[in-house]
Design an enzyme around this catalytic site. Sequence first.
Site, mmCIF file in Angstrom:
data_model
loop_
_atom_site.group_PDB
_atom_site.id
_atom_site.type_symbol
_atom_site.label_atom_id
_atom_site.label_comp_id
_atom_site.label_asym_id
_atom_site.label_seq_id
_atom_site.Cartn_x
_atom_site.Cartn_y
_atom_site.Cartn_z
ATOM 1 N N GLU A 10 0.888 -1.168 0.000
ATOM 2 C CA GLU A 10 0.000 0.000 0.000
ATOM 3 C C GLU A 10 0.919 1.209 0.000
ATOM 4 O O GLU A 10 1.548 1.530 1.008
ATOM 5 C CB GLU A 10 -0.912 -0.030 1.230
ATOM 6 C CG GLU A 10 -2.169 0.808 1.061
ATOM 7 C CD GLU A 10 -2.005 2.241 1.528
ATOM 8 O OE1 GLU A 10 -1.594 3.086 0.694
ATOM 9 O OE2 GLU A 10 -2.282 2.508 2.691
ATOM 10 N N CYS B 175 -1.827 8.985 2.580
ATOM 11 C CA CYS B 175 -1.700 8.421 1.241
ATOM 12 C C CYS B 175 -2.910 8.764 0.390
ATOM 13 O O CYS B 175 -2.812 8.836 -0.839
ATOM 14 C CB CYS B 175 -1.509 6.910 1.320
ATOM 15 S SG CYS B 175 -2.795 6.051 2.245
#
Length: 481
Positions: free
Chosen positions: A238, A272
């Site tokens: 990720e 993110c």
Amino acid sequence: MEFSTTSQTTISPHNQQGLVTKQYPSESELDGSIERAAKAQKAWSKVPLKERIAIGNKFMDEFQKMSDELPLELTLQMGRPVSQGAGEIRGFLDRARYMLSIAEKSLADVGLEDTDKPGFKRFIRRTPLGVVLVVAPWNFPYLVSINSVLPAIVSGNAVLFKPSPQTPLTAERIALALTRAGVPEDVIQVLHLSPPLVEHAIKHTLVDFVSFTGSVAGGQAVEKAAVEASGFKGVALELGGKDPAYVRPDADLDYTAAELVDGAFFNSGQSCCAVERIYVHKDVYDAFVPKFVEIVKQYKLGDPTKPETNLGPVVSIASAKRIRKQVEDAIKAGAKPLVPEETFSSADVKTSGESAYVAPQVLVDVNHSMEVMMEETFGPVVGIQKVSSDEEAVKLMNDSPYGLTASVWTNAEKNADSQEAFLNLIDELQTGTVFLNRCDFLDPALAWTGVKNSGRGISLSKFGYDQLTRAKSVHMKIKTS
């Protein structure tokens, strides 16, 4: 952060003072930890699933008992305002609660109808992978860690938990709550590791899977080490994002501006899935931009340990310098800054030089030749670009090496055509999650995943359990005559 060959020291971003030092194990000590995890996992996997789920529920109770101590401790480690720490703890518990609620169904055998094959019985069993190495980030250390750590343990795996050196205490808190709840100590081990030791662990034959959250460069290093290991080791990555938003001409501008400011600047933009670029239809561009800027100017940048602060420093001086340079380069290339830096400078807060404080900035007259619109900023900066149509917006949203989330803002409640327009955009957008009229949010019932340089693999939802187990097919011939 400061490093030596044998230890790491966490530096508090707001005052640049050392907070805590952790020692690294030797390679042989690390090997011993991995071997104990592999041995403990075999016994843990035989604990009935319902009992593992019950331990998971007790873990939530144990973690809740610590919750009052955590916000300030987290602020001192990574700099987010203490007033916002309780939100991460609530989100942590919400994700844990949901993943526990679906565990029994998600991990149950998958039976097949055998009406077409009399005399046979067939099913698919979900079995644990073994030893899972979780490498966690610093920006939302509780929220992100729970996505992998708890489902891995409930699935019957052992977890080697490597926190960021910026937030080492978070992993220790989670592990303590797990062991108090009844998880064996060797099934959940916190390891503070240097990069070479992380590589050593990834390549170890007894480590079966790696779950990594962090930078693209970090993900590439993890993937390389896994490929170089013997066998075929699973990896979930990720990674970064450059998440876009598109404001259509019928959007509620007051609501949209407030939501997008929060999506861009919460946690100083260090997420993110933070909104880092906004495309606004030309019909509402001139009305939207001033609303957005006015909300940004109301932020209070300062000491994150003070309750009135809602915007703290970024994680380090090095990060601050990188962010400032990206802004400076964009301005040199023709971008126009709309927020005067002096709005946020004071005797207590320096937003230049050797400081981790970065004033929030909104840039217009931007384009995709500028790094600020193409590469991850991970700071309190957003670029706003005018577009003339849905088609142009989608083209620009997809013009990115990343693909984590994207959001579209339109009046779907009052306008059926707008909802239909959104639904038509879903398949066009190259991204892991598509939002309508919200952003920077993670629903544990939905799969969290990315495309392109945002990585691969899935956490949360039923699919998160699928990733942390392997399918074992069972084919039984009952009638032999």
